[in-house]
Scaffold this motif. Sequence first.
Motif, short mmCIF file in Angstrom:
data_model
loop_
_atom_site.label_atom_id
_atom_site.label_comp_id
_atom_site.label_asym_id
_atom_site.label_seq_id
_atom_site.Cartn_x
_atom_site.Cartn_y
_atom_site.Cartn_z
N ALA A 167 0.90 -1.12 -0.09
CA ALA A 167 -0.63 0.18 -0.09
C ALA A 167 0.81 1.33 0.05
CB ALA A 167 -0.97 -0.23 1.64
N GLU A 168 2.04 1.33 1.16
CA GLU A 168 2.82 1.83 0.57
C GLU A 168 3.60 2.43 -0.53
OE1 GLU A 168 5.41 1.84 4.36
OE2 GLU A 168 4.02 1.81 5.85
N ASP A 190 0.83 4.36 -2.61
CA ASP A 190 0.38 5.32 -2.54
C ASP A 190 1.88 6.10 -3.17
OD1 ASP A 190 -1.82 5.34 -1.93
OD2 ASP A 190 -1.07 5.05 0.77
N ILE A 244 2.13 6.75 -6.92
CA ILE A 244 0.51 7.75 -7.44
C ILE A 244 1.07 8.88 -7.12
CG2 ILE A 244 -1.70 8.18 -7.10
CD1 ILE A 244 -2.58 5.43 -5.83
N GLU A 245 1.63 9.57 -6.10
CA GLU A 245 2.97 10.76 -6.22
C GLU A 245 3.17 10.79 -7.50
OE1 GLU A 245 1.42 12.70 -4.36
OE2 GLU A 245 -0.28 11.95 -3.88
N SER A 250 -8.19 10.32 -10.22
CA SER A 250 -7.47 9.37 -8.86
C SER A 250 -7.40 8.00 -8.74
CB SER A 250 -7.75 9.79 -7.87
OG SER A 250 -7.19 11.26 -7.74
N ARG A 275 -4.46 5.29 -9.51
CA ARG A 275 -4.19 4.02 -8.20
C ARG A 275 -4.13 2.97 -9.04
NH1 ARG A 275 -4.49 3.13 -3.57
NH2 ARG A 275 -4.45 4.91 -2.65
N GLU A 335 -1.12 0.22 -8.89
CA GLU A 335 -1.10 -1.10 -8.07
C GLU A 335 -0.93 -2.57 -9.55
OE1 GLU A 335 -5.64 -1.11 -7.69
OE2 GLU A 335 -5.29 -0.18 -5.57
#
Length: 133
Positions: free
Chosen positions: A29-30, A33, A36-37, A110, A114, A118
Amino acid sequence: MALQHQTMSRSAQRAYDDQAPSEDGEALAERIDALIEQYRANPAKVAEADQWMSGTLSEGAYAGIESMFADIGDRIPPTGKILGSDLESLPQPVIDKIAAVAREASASRSVYLRDLAEAAANSESRFAPEAAA
């Protein structure tokens, strides 16, 4: 047609991801994230996400887009050159339309960023042990 292909592709990717071994959920998950950034700062990834989301906004969003462009067009001087001051006079209802459509488009983008992150993170975690071997 494009939406059907898009849905089928996403479903197939998720089914494949579900079969593959994954790293620790929190670490994954980290990583997602963080990706995504990175993608938000990458014009090519943003364009890719925008291409996938094209045509997915609500009917109201598209009506809002047409309406706000007409409202903005009403304020463009005959020369066609727009200065910041030309748009300063936009009434609050027009600004509200712009903000509402912008929020919906941002949320839609978004989702696709994601999805891209992913897929990349799952691919990295799936092939990381092989690369180390």
